[in-house]
Design an enzyme around this catalytic site. Structure first.
Site, short mmCIF file in Angstrom:
data_model
loop_
_atom_site.label_atom_id
_atom_site.label_comp_id
_atom_site.label_asym_id
_atom_site.label_seq_id
_atom_site.Cartn_x
_atom_site.Cartn_y
_atom_site.Cartn_z
N ASP A 24 0.83 -1.21 0.00
CA ASP A 24 0.00 0.00 0.00
C ASP A 24 0.86 1.26 0.00
O ASP A 24 0.68 2.17 0.83
CB ASP A 24 -0.94 0.01 1.21
CG ASP A 24 -1.64 -1.31 1.43
OD1 ASP A 24 -2.01 -1.95 0.43
OD2 ASP A 24 -1.83 -1.71 2.60
N GLU A 207 -10.96 -0.58 -4.28
CA GLU A 207 -10.28 0.02 -3.14
C GLU A 207 -9.01 0.75 -3.61
O GLU A 207 -8.71 0.78 -4.80
CB GLU A 207 -9.89 -1.05 -2.11
CG GLU A 207 -8.87 -2.06 -2.61
CD GLU A 207 -8.53 -3.14 -1.59
OE1 GLU A 207 -9.27 -3.31 -0.60
OE2 GLU A 207 -7.51 -3.84 -1.80
#
Length: 333
Positions: A24, A207
């Protein structure tokens, strides 16, 4: 010719993977000339920042811990996907956290979104200089994560992923205008939900949104499907003079724009961010990726999603052309 030069730059000049075991990834180049980097750490227990004057320098930069999870309560488990933003002269970090590792009644993790602010000019300040601004609340109290923000026509917008119990799947993408960095001003607008086959492999997921402006459009990349080799990226686009809170103004790609390259053993690229290269011209895609598919247990707890970087170009219609995930050239990987 330009595309060949950019390809040479990414494969020869940039370390890949740049930072091992950092999923991420979020990278931001500030006006002070530093690249600032943060990402999920494998233990999911703290937030760290590292910085360097060069992209490759981040591989060897010493991380500074700026916040640690609580011993109990809403910010005590599974600290995910921090993002560092500079808003109106102040530093903020968005992240997701949960009170437990258990699933809720919908079979989902129980994350909510939070914001912390630095009271110093330097975001590398020690932990006591980071102030907790609390939860970024939305009208639906449900699983939510992966917040990012951007400024357009002197307004700040917040984009994130959230579960709506009335919609099939794990998470959808939403946008709202912000009152301040930790408070929404408008009701959320649904931008995208999992609907295509490539968005629903393993899990129905949209997402990890990331925003970039080019020409006369804003683009939002996002990640879809399960976090294994099925993970890939989609794209939303909108004219920059359009109403960004009108869902019908946004155009969604029907195919993924970045996905696994089986020939080069690059699997599940996604959860990206954007920055600019040292030449102040080349756009850089920052993302995480694995080099194997034999994952033991839940992919979320496999630490070997590594941060990678590569340059990208633009198609004639103005959309980004990310190409394929570049092969590893770093023995650390």
């Amino acid at each position: 010719m330009i595309k060949k030069e950019l390809l040479k730059l990414t494969t020869a000049d940039y370390i890949n993977p740049l930072i091992i075991q950092r999923a991420d990834p979020f990278m931001y180049r500030h006006t002070d000339g530093y690249y600032y980097f943060t990402a999920s750490v494998p233990a999911y227990n703290l937030i760290e920042i590292r910085r360097s004057k060069t992209l490759n320098g981040l591989a060897h930069a010493t991380p500074r811990t700026v916040w640690r999870k609580h011993d109990s309560g809403m910010m005590s488990q599974l600290i995910w996907a921090p993002e560092l933003h500079y808003i109106d002269g102040k530093w903020f970090i968005y992240f997701a956290a949960a009170a437990t590792t258990e699933f809720d009644e919908n079979g989902m993790f129980q994350h909510r979104m939070f914001c912390i602010e630095c009271d110093e000019d330097n975001p590398m300040a020690s932990e006591e200089h980071w102030i907790e601004r609390g939860q970024v609340k939305t009208p639906i109290d449900s699983f939510s994560l992966d917040a990012t923000c951007f400024k357009a026509r002197n307004k700040f917008y917040y984009v994130w992923a959230q579960k709506d119990p009335s919609i099939k799947g794990n998470s959808n993408l939403y946008i709202a205008e912000m009152e301040n960095p930790w408070t929404l001003k408008t009701d959320p607008v649904l931008l995208s939900k999992p609907e295509y086959e490539w968005e629903t492999r393993g899990f129905w997921v949209n997402e990890g949104p990331a925003v970039i402006h080019h020409g006369d459009k804003y683009f939002i990349t996002y990640s879809a499907s399960a976090t294994d080799e099925n993970y890939c990226m989609g794209l939303l686009s909108v004219a920059d003079d359009a109403d960004l809170l009108e869902a019908s103004n946004w155009i969604k790609s029907k195919k993924p724009v970045f996905e696994s390259d089986l020939a080069e053993h690059q699997y599940g690229p996604g959860h990206n961010s954007f920055t600019i290269a040292e030449d102040n011209k080349t756009n850089i895609l920052v993302y995480h990726c694995r080099d194997y598919t034999d994952i033991k247990g839940d992919p979320l707890y496999d630490p070997n999603r590594h941060t990678k970087v590569q340059g990208f170009t633009w198609n004639e219609d103005g959309t980004p052309n990310f190409g394929k995930p570049v092969p590893y050239n770093n023995e650390q990987g």
